[in-house]
Scaffold this motif. Structure first.
Motif, PDB file in Angstrom:
ATOM      1  N   GLY A 270      63.827  -4.062   7.291  1.00 51.85           N
ATOM      2  CA  GLY A 270      62.700  -3.138   7.349  1.00 51.85           C
ATOM      3  C   GLY A 270      62.945  -1.801   6.654  1.00 51.85           C
ATOM      4  O   GLY A 270      62.207  -0.840   6.879  1.00 51.85           O
ATOM      5  N   GLY A 271      63.994  -1.747   5.827  1.00 50.32           N
ATOM      6  CA  GLY A 271      64.208  -0.572   4.980  1.00 50.32           C
ATOM      7  C   GLY A 271      64.600   0.700   5.720  1.00 50.32           C
ATOM      8  O   GLY A 271      65.075   0.660   6.861  1.00 50.32           O
ATOM      9  N   GLY A 272      64.382   1.818   5.061  1.00 46.26           N
ATOM     10  CA  GLY A 272      64.835   3.125   5.554  1.00 46.26           C
ATOM     11  C   GLY A 272      64.438   3.451   6.980  1.00 46.26           C
ATOM     12  O   GLY A 272      65.293   3.861   7.779  1.00 46.26           O
ATOM     13  N   PRO A 273      63.157   3.299   7.350  1.00 49.77           N
ATOM     14  CA  PRO A 273      62.755   3.658   8.715  1.00 49.77           C
ATOM     15  C   PRO A 273      63.497   2.843   9.777  1.00 49.77           C
ATOM     16  O   PRO A 273      63.892   3.375  10.823  1.00 49.77           O
ATOM     17  CB  PRO A 273      61.249   3.349   8.741  1.00 49.77           C
ATOM     18  CG  PRO A 273      60.817   3.422   7.310  1.00 49.77           C
ATOM     19  CD  PRO A 273      62.002   2.933   6.509  1.00 49.77           C
ATOM     20  N   ALA A 274      63.708   1.561   9.500  1.00 48.13           N
ATOM     21  CA  ALA A 274      64.408   0.708  10.471  1.00 48.13           C
ATOM     22  C   ALA A 274      65.864   1.151  10.591  1.00 48.13           C
ATOM     23  O   ALA A 274      66.422   1.204  11.700  1.00 48.13           O
ATOM     24  CB  ALA A 274      64.324  -0.754  10.029  1.00 48.13           C
ATOM     25  N   ILE A 275      66.474   1.494   9.475  1.00 43.31           N
ATOM     26  CA  ILE A 275      67.878   1.896   9.505  1.00 43.31           C
ATOM     27  C   ILE A 275      68.009   3.266  10.179  1.00 43.31           C
ATOM     28  O   ILE A 275      68.959   3.509  10.933  1.00 43.31           O
ATOM     29  CB  ILE A 275      68.483   1.863   8.084  1.00 43.31           C
ATOM     30  CG1 ILE A 275      68.500   0.404   7.597  1.00 43.31           C
ATOM     31  CG2 ILE A 275      69.888   2.457   8.062  1.00 43.31           C
ATOM     32  CD1 ILE A 275      68.887   0.211   6.152  1.00 43.31           C
ATOM     33  N   ALA A 276      67.050   4.139   9.961  1.00 43.72           N
ATOM     34  CA  ALA A 276      67.075   5.445  10.639  1.00 43.72           C
ATOM     35  C   ALA A 276      67.008   5.251  12.154  1.00 43.72           C
ATOM     36  O   ALA A 276      67.690   5.957  12.919  1.00 43.72           O
ATOM     37  CB  ALA A 276      65.925   6.319  10.146  1.00 43.72           C
ATOM     38  N   ALA A 277      66.214   4.290  12.615  1.00 40.77           N
ATOM     39  CA  ALA A 277      66.106   4.023  14.059  1.00 40.77           C
ATOM     40  C   ALA A 277      67.427   3.487  14.601  1.00 40.77           C
ATOM     41  O   ALA A 277      67.864   3.867  15.696  1.00 40.77           O
ATOM     42  CB  ALA A 277      64.966   3.030  14.317  1.00 40.77           C
ATOM     43  N   VAL A 278      68.082   2.622  13.829  1.00 41.55           N
ATOM     44  CA  VAL A 278      69.392   2.093  14.236  1.00 41.55           C
ATOM     45  C   VAL A 278      70.396   3.243  14.356  1.00 41.55           C
ATOM     46  O   VAL A 278      71.151   3.331  15.338  1.00 41.55           O
ATOM     47  CB  VAL A 278      69.913   1.045  13.217  1.00 41.55           C
ATOM     48  CG1 VAL A 278      71.387   0.740  13.451  1.00 41.55           C
ATOM     49  CG2 VAL A 278      69.082  -0.230  13.289  1.00 41.55           C
ATOM     50  N   VAL A 279      70.390   4.124  13.369  1.00 42.71           N
ATOM     51  CA  VAL A 279      71.368   5.222  13.353  1.00 42.71           C
ATOM     52  C   VAL A 279      71.103   6.200  14.501  1.00 42.71           C
ATOM     53  O   VAL A 279      72.049   6.709  15.118  1.00 42.71           O
ATOM     54  CB  VAL A 279      71.366   5.917  11.970  1.00 42.71           C
ATOM     55  CG1 VAL A 279      72.138   7.227  12.001  1.00 42.71           C
ATOM     56  CG2 VAL A 279      71.969   4.971  10.918  1.00 42.71           C
ATOM     57  N   ASP A 280      69.846   6.441  14.824  1.00 36.67           N
ATOM     58  CA  ASP A 280      69.523   7.296  15.984  1.00 36.67           C
ATOM     59  C   ASP A 280      70.112   6.709  17.256  1.00 36.67           C
ATOM     60  O   ASP A 280      70.743   7.412  18.047  1.00 36.67           O
ATOM     61  CB  ASP A 280      67.994   7.410  16.161  1.00 36.67           C
ATOM     62  CG  ASP A 280      67.413   8.553  15.357  1.00 36.67           C
ATOM     63  OD1 ASP A 280      68.182   9.465  14.966  1.00 36.67           O
ATOM     64  OD2 ASP A 280      66.194   8.533  15.113  1.00 36.67           O
ATOM     65  N   LEU A 281      69.879   5.429  17.467  1.00 37.42           N
ATOM     66  CA  LEU A 281      70.407   4.770  18.666  1.00 37.42           C
ATOM     67  C   LEU A 281      71.933   4.764  18.643  1.00 37.42           C
ATOM     68  O   LEU A 281      72.581   5.020  19.672  1.00 37.42           O
ATOM     69  CB  LEU A 281      69.852   3.339  18.773  1.00 37.42           C
ATOM     70  CG  LEU A 281      70.395   2.512  19.941  1.00 37.42           C
ATOM     71  CD1 LEU A 281      70.155   3.215  21.274  1.00 37.42           C
ATOM     72  CD2 LEU A 281      69.748   1.122  19.952  1.00 37.42           C
ATOM     73  N   PHE A 282      72.497   4.496  17.488  1.00 35.39           N
ATOM     74  CA  PHE A 282      73.959   4.467  17.331  1.00 35.39           C
ATOM     75  C   PHE A 282      74.574   5.794  17.795  1.00 35.39           C
ATOM     76  O   PHE A 282      75.491   5.803  18.637  1.00 35.39           O
ATOM     77  CB  PHE A 282      74.281   4.184  15.859  1.00 35.39           C
ATOM     78  CG  PHE A 282      75.702   4.422  15.452  1.00 35.39           C
ATOM     79  CD1 PHE A 282      76.764   3.765  16.070  1.00 35.39           C
ATOM     80  CD2 PHE A 282      75.997   5.298  14.410  1.00 35.39           C
ATOM     81  CE1 PHE A 282      78.078   3.980  15.666  1.00 35.39           C
ATOM     82  CE2 PHE A 282      77.302   5.522  13.997  1.00 35.39           C
ATOM     83  CZ  PHE A 282      78.348   4.867  14.633  1.00 35.39           C
ATOM     84  N   TYR A 283      74.063   6.921  17.325  1.00 36.54           N
ATOM     85  CA  TYR A 283      74.660   8.200  17.723  1.00 36.54           C
ATOM     86  C   TYR A 283      74.337   8.564  19.175  1.00 36.54           C
ATOM     87  O   TYR A 283      75.105   9.269  19.820  1.00 36.54           O
ATOM     88  CB  TYR A 283      74.290   9.319  16.739  1.00 36.54           C
ATOM     89  CG  TYR A 283      75.149   9.235  15.496  1.00 36.54           C
ATOM     90  CD1 TYR A 283      76.538   9.353  15.574  1.00 36.54           C
ATOM     91  CD2 TYR A 283      74.589   8.988  14.249  1.00 36.54           C
ATOM     92  CE1 TYR A 283      77.336   9.241  14.454  1.00 36.54           C
ATOM     93  CE2 TYR A 283      75.386   8.878  13.115  1.00 36.54           C
ATOM     94  CZ  TYR A 283      76.758   9.009  13.228  1.00 36.54           C
ATOM     95  OH  TYR A 283      77.563   8.892  12.125  1.00 36.54           O
TER      96      TYR A 283
END
Ligand code: HEM
Length: 134
Positions: free
Chosen positions: A21-34
């Protein structure tokens, strides 16, 4: 008919970046990750005083690049970025586990998680510098 699909030659396989799902999906993953990293007592202290918005931006770029996206990571070399922090193998494993959890929670398919984790695992020698006494 999906016009955007017609523009892609059949020989060009869809990247993992597109598949998730591109940038927005990866940004959501990174938010949860941190969120997971900062909630972890073993890890929180390393991030004291770190500008998280910038860190997340760099992490999104790095993971996007690893997933074959049209994004080039332009942050510091990973060895330089982690130098002097005395990060142990256990710390590294804990952070990597949180990344797997975040990718899993986001519904990323296991084959893609495996590929990302394989690349991330390869960064361990650049990041870990605290070695237990032999
Ligand atoms: C699992 C593999 C890891 C990857 C792929 C990774 C990736 C990154 C990236 C891309 C940056 C941004 C560098 C920059 O802004 O130029 C960064 C910074 C940072 N990382 Fe990691 N990291 C990993 C593991 C760890 C671990 C295990 C810790 C500590 C337990 C850690 C602590 C930090 C801290 C504190 C910063 C901020 C440094 C600063 O801005 O001064 N990282 N990391």
């Amino acid at each position: 008919m999906n016009p955007s699909r017609d523009e892609q030659p059949d020989s060009q396989a869809r990247s993992d970046y597109e598949a998730v799902g591109g940038g927005p999906a990866i940004a959501a993953v990174v938010d949860l990750f941190y969120q997971l990293v900062l909630d972890d007592d073993r890890l929180r202290g390393y991030f004291d005083g770190v500008e998280m918005v910038r860190l997340k931006r760099h992490q999104v770029a790095l993971i996007s690049q690893v997933m074959g996206g049209p994004v080039a990571y332009a942050g510091r070399d990973l060895r330089a970025a982690h130098e002097g922090m005395a990060i142990s193998r256990e710390d590294f494993g804990a952070v990597a586990d949180h990344l797997v959890t975040a990718l899993t929670e986001a519904g990323v398919e296991p084959a893609i998680i495996d590929r990302v984790v394989t690349v991330i695992a390869g960064t361990e020698p650049d990041i870990v510098e605290a070695h237990p006494a032999a």
